[in-house]
Motif scaffolding. Structure first.
Motif, mmCIF file in Angstrom:
data_model
loop_
_atom_site.group_PDB
_atom_site.id
_atom_site.type_symbol
_atom_site.label_atom_id
_atom_site.label_comp_id
_atom_site.label_asym_id
_atom_site.label_seq_id
_atom_site.Cartn_x
_atom_site.Cartn_y
_atom_site.Cartn_z
ATOM 1 N N ARG A 1 -14.410 33.514 -0.892
ATOM 2 C CA ARG A 1 -14.789 34.773 -1.514
ATOM 3 C C ARG A 1 -15.333 34.540 -2.909
ATOM 4 N NH1 ARG A 1 -10.577 38.649 -2.453
ATOM 5 N NH2 ARG A 1 -12.325 40.001 -2.859
ATOM 6 N N ARG A 2 -14.849 33.494 -3.566
ATOM 7 C CA ARG A 2 -15.242 33.262 -4.955
ATOM 8 C C ARG A 2 -16.270 32.158 -5.048
ATOM 9 N NH1 ARG A 2 -13.648 37.675 -7.816
ATOM 10 N NH2 ARG A 2 -11.568 38.258 -7.202
ATOM 11 N N LEU A 3 -17.440 32.391 -4.426
ATOM 12 C CA LEU A 3 -18.543 31.476 -4.664
ATOM 13 C C LEU A 3 -19.231 31.896 -5.947
ATOM 14 C CD1 LEU A 3 -20.070 31.136 -1.111
ATOM 15 C CD2 LEU A 3 -18.732 29.470 -2.369
ATOM 16 N N VAL A 4 -18.464 32.512 -6.808
ATOM 17 C CA VAL A 4 -18.979 33.048 -8.051
ATOM 18 C C VAL A 4 -18.540 32.124 -9.173
ATOM 19 C CG1 VAL A 4 -19.093 35.135 -9.434
ATOM 20 C CG2 VAL A 4 -18.489 35.273 -7.028
ATOM 21 N N ILE A 5 -19.434 31.773 -10.050
ATOM 22 C CA ILE A 5 -19.095 30.813 -11.091
ATOM 23 C C ILE A 5 -17.975 31.355 -11.964
ATOM 24 C CG2 ILE A 5 -20.000 29.580 -13.086
ATOM 25 C CD1 ILE A 5 -22.685 29.545 -11.761
ATOM 26 N N PHE A 6 -18.077 32.620 -12.318
ATOM 27 C CA PHE A 6 -17.035 33.232 -13.129
ATOM 28 C C PHE A 6 -15.811 33.477 -12.289
ATOM 29 C CE2 PHE A 6 -17.230 36.355 -16.872
ATOM 30 C CZ PHE A 6 -16.927 35.325 -17.728
ATOM 31 N N GLY A 7 -16.111 33.876 -11.026
ATOM 32 C CA GLY A 7 -15.105 33.999 -9.992
ATOM 33 C C GLY A 7 -13.891 34.821 -10.314
ATOM 34 N N GLY A 8 -13.878 35.741 -11.191
ATOM 35 C CA GLY A 8 -12.713 36.572 -11.388
ATOM 36 C C GLY A 8 -11.743 36.029 -12.416
ATOM 37 N N PHE A 9 -12.094 34.976 -13.184
ATOM 38 C CA PHE A 9 -11.104 34.470 -14.119
ATOM 39 C C PHE A 9 -11.025 35.340 -15.352
ATOM 40 C CE2 PHE A 9 -13.129 32.732 -17.840
ATOM 41 C CZ PHE A 9 -14.394 32.395 -17.449
ATOM 42 N N PHE A 10 -12.050 36.171 -15.625
ATOM 43 C CA PHE A 10 -11.956 37.028 -16.794
ATOM 44 C C PHE A 10 -11.037 38.215 -16.482
ATOM 45 C CE2 PHE A 10 -16.019 35.476 -18.823
ATOM 46 C CZ PHE A 10 -15.321 34.838 -19.827
ATOM 47 N N PHE A 11 -10.044 38.359 -17.408
ATOM 48 C CA PHE A 11 -9.070 39.400 -17.205
ATOM 49 C C PHE A 11 -9.717 40.745 -17.289
ATOM 50 C CE2 PHE A 11 -9.319 40.962 -21.438
ATOM 51 C CZ PHE A 11 -9.723 39.870 -22.160
ATOM 52 N N VAL A 12 -9.481 40.281 -17.495
ATOM 53 C CA VAL A 12 -9.965 41.513 -18.005
ATOM 54 C C VAL A 12 -8.815 42.548 -17.941
ATOM 55 C CG1 VAL A 12 -12.048 42.797 -17.730
ATOM 56 C CG2 VAL A 12 -11.874 40.609 -16.576
ATOM 57 N N VAL B 1 -23.505 39.046 -7.589
ATOM 58 C CA VAL B 1 -22.318 38.929 -8.435
ATOM 59 C C VAL B 1 -22.252 37.538 -9.063
ATOM 60 C CG1 VAL B 1 -19.799 39.079 -8.486
ATOM 61 C CG2 VAL B 1 -21.102 40.616 -7.013
ATOM 62 N N ALA B 2 -22.578 36.514 -8.291
ATOM 63 C CA ALA B 2 -22.578 35.153 -8.818
ATOM 64 C C ALA B 2 -23.604 34.995 -9.935
ATOM 65 C CB ALA B 2 -22.866 34.155 -7.693
ATOM 66 N N ALA C 1 -22.678 45.898 -8.383
ATOM 67 C CA ALA C 1 -22.706 44.759 -7.465
ATOM 68 C C ALA C 1 -21.298 44.353 -7.038
ATOM 69 C CB ALA C 1 -23.420 43.583 -8.125
ATOM 70 N N SER C 2 -20.374 44.289 -7.992
ATOM 71 C CA SER C 2 -19.009 43.872 -7.695
ATOM 72 C C SER C 2 -18.266 44.921 -6.865
ATOM 73 C CB SER C 2 -18.256 43.605 -8.996
ATOM 74 O OG SER C 2 -16.955 43.131 -8.739
ATOM 75 N N ASP D 1 -22.383 36.868 -13.087
ATOM 76 C CA ASP D 1 -21.289 36.128 -13.717
ATOM 77 C C ASP D 1 -21.823 34.949 -14.518
ATOM 78 O OD1 ASP D 1 -18.797 37.268 -13.441
ATOM 79 O OD2 ASP D 1 -18.579 36.632 -11.368
ATOM 80 N N ALA D 2 -22.774 34.227 -13.928
ATOM 81 C CA ALA D 2 -23.368 33.089 -14.625
ATOM 82 C C ALA D 2 -24.084 33.552 -15.893
ATOM 83 C CB ALA D 2 -24.338 32.357 -13.697
ATOM 84 N N PHE D 3 -24.752 34.684 -15.829
ATOM 85 C CA PHE D 3 -25.450 35.217 -16.993
ATOM 86 C C PHE D 3 -24.461 35.614 -18.088
ATOM 87 C CE2 PHE D 3 -27.859 38.311 -19.472
ATOM 88 C CZ PHE D 3 -29.076 37.649 -19.609
ATOM 89 N N PHE D 4 -23.327 36.210 -17.679
ATOM 90 C CA PHE D 4 -22.278 36.546 -18.648
ATOM 91 C C PHE D 4 -21.803 35.286 -19.386
ATOM 92 C CE2 PHE D 4 -21.273 40.859 -16.918
ATOM 93 C CZ PHE D 4 -21.083 41.494 -18.135
#
Length: 529
Positions: free
Chosen positions: A13-24, A367-368, A339-340, A371-374
């Motif tokens: 599910r997390r083929l996203v570079i940021f992948g949800g690590f920001f807590f946010v 989303v990937a 997107a998310s 996240d990379a742009f962020f």
């Protein structure tokens, strides 16, 4: 050809570079969709080799608990078939040249026994349905699924049959329950071998139950996990809100945003816990709770990313506003939210099996990319902000920003390592044989984002010295900026008028000095006389 298709296994599910690590009233809808109760409405079969196959479900199931004192139904694990019917087209009846019975089979097997399904004659291509050559060898019955008894699990695979007799348009599968006596990942497929049944439609439902409830085995540990995370957010909230109340006069806008993120996290974790609890109790996934849990989580991730971005830009610390960047930041945040939210809704609302289906690449890629742009924008802004703080010699702010940067770097490195592990895990577990530990993949992202939130809360906790980190417009910072610029580069050459004024001033000073010296000498001469 194996009956289980590896292409139906979900990618990470997390083929996203940021992948949800920001807590946010969140339960806006009483409607629900199938989950552990798998409903089939007008579904058609697809050709696979020499067979026609339709997937009925895949779930991790634990063996029934051998507790004679358990409450009725509690502790039992089973797969129950209820009102399963198969309807064929009238045209297929007319085209059929035979009045013999035609069979549709339901086959249930544990994933470790997948090689017992299908076979081949003389080492040829593997087939699901019995071929004339295999029938001649007496290995199977022509027109039916090929299977062999499991060496690990006696009496398995389980095979049920519905029969079309003569010109019947509808065949019914007998309603019955299959007890689960061995823990494993179980798969259900409906299969027919006669091509004259082309266009066959399936209706009905199956009920899958674990000893502790209706949650699929891979999801079951997540209910306790979200309960633990809810408690963790409560503890963090108690610390944060106590500091907030004590020093409310010193609270910064950034600290208000962190308060909002903590509140969102509390709601998200609590909603996920109740969503899984309701699912486990009834066998139906509540659409309303799932929708709000997904939405609160998406809002939290979006706000968290925006906060980190604007803090990295120095907003409220070295600059009072974002200027022309405000609209760009808002646009990026809104795009990420849409997107998310779309991706999370598709993945969670109405999810039925422990196998999530084919990759939704069109939803994952945006989303990937965002996240990379962020990440790129955040670290670029952080670098500029650190340079400004060092040039202005604002050591208190520089210290907290360095700690903030270190925390982000650690989070990014850990995230990249975990994504690598997740890719390895998925690639080496094609058939979900490690389903009992798969829940750790998604749980890790929640733990990492919560850990980063705790670090942020510790760095920017409300205190009596909070205002020292705020932007000051009293001229001190401008003075420091001008002083630092003077040290960095030479000042501009003075103009001609400025040089003339300076020369005039020097002449006046020289004349005054000479006059004073003359008076002093005259005085001394008078004294000598």
């Amino acid at each position: 050809m194996p009956l289980v298709d590896p292409s139906t296994v979900a990618p990470p599910r997390r083929l996203v570079i940021f992948g949800g690590f920001f807590f946010v009233g969140f339960f806006f809808s009483s409607s629900s969709v199938s989950a552990s109760v798998h409903s089939y409405i007008g579904e058609k079969f697809a050709p696979k080799g020499n067979a026609f196959v339709l997937h009925g479900g895949s779930e991790g199931l634990f063996a029934s608990l051998p507790d004679p004192n358990a409450t009725a139904g509690l502790g039992d694990a089973f797969i129950r078939f209820e009102k399963i019917t198969f309807t064929r087209m009238e045209q297929s009846v007319e085209n059929s040249k035979s009045t013999d019975s035609i069979v549709v089979q339901a086959i249930i097997f544990e994933v470790e026994d997948r090689e017992t399904i299908g076979g081949s004659a003389y080492g040829g291509q593997r087939a699901v349905c019995c071929t004339p050559d295999l029938a001649k060898l007496g290995a199977c019955t022509q027109g039916k699924v090929i299977y062999r008894p499991s060496s690990r699990n006696p009496n398995w695979p389980q095979v049920l049959a519905a029969t079309f007799n003569g010109k019947d348009l509808v065949a019914t599968l007998p309603s019955q329950s299959i007890p689960i006596t061995r823990t494993g990942m179980y798969n259900l497929y409906f299969v027919y071998c006669d091509p004259t049944l082309n266009g066959l439609v399936r209706d009905g439902k199956t009920v899958w139950k674990n000893p502790t409830g209706y949650l699929p085995g891979r999801m079951a540990p997540l209910m306790n996990f979200y309960g633990f995370m809810s408690l963790a957010f409560v503890i963090l909230g108690m610390f944060w809100f106590s500091q907030y109340v004590r020093f409310w006069r010193e609270v910064l806008p950034l600290q208000n945003c962190i308060t909002f993120v903590i509140a969102l996290g509390m709601f998200e974790m609590t909603l996920w816990y109740f969503e899984y609890a309701k699912f486990n109790e009834t066998g139906f996934r509540p659409m309303g709770i799932t929708f709000w849990a997904v939405t609160f989580g998406t809002v939290k991730r979006t706000v968290s990313r925006i906060i980190i971005l604007v803090v990295s830009m120095g907003f409220g610390v070295v600059r009072p506003t974002l200027g022309g960047l405000t609209s760009k930041v808002i646009m990026l945040g809104a795009t990420f939210f849409l997107a998310s939210e779309t991706l999370e809704l598709v993945e969670n609302v109405g999810a039925v099996s422990d196998l999530a289906g084919k990759a939704r690449l069109i939803l994952v890629l945006p989303v990937a990319f965002l996240d990379a742009f962020f990440i790129l924008w955040i670290f670029t802004s952080l670098s500029k902000t650190l340079d400004k703080l060092q040039a202005r010699r604002l050591m208190a702010k520089l210290d907290i920003y360095r700690k903030f940067t270190n925390a982000l770097v650690v989070a990014v490195v850990v995230s990249v390592c975990w994504i690598g592990y997740e890719l390895y895990f998925k690639s080496s577990d094609v058939y979900n044989e490690q389903w009992q530990t798969a829940w750790i993949i998604s749980a890790f992202w929640q733990v990492l984002s919560f850990s980063l939130l705790c670090v942020i809360a510790a760095l920017w906790a409300p205190s009596q010295n909070s205002m020292r980190y705020a932007y000051s417009d009293d001229g001190t910072e401008d003075f420091e900026r001008e002083d630092s610029l003077f040290l960095i580069k030479p000042g501009p050459n003075p103009s001609k008028d400025a040089r003339s004024s300076t020369s005039l001033m020097e002449a006046k000073v020289a004349v005054g000095t000479n006059t004073t010296a003359s008076h002093d000498e005259d005085g001394e001469e008078d004294k000598r006389e």
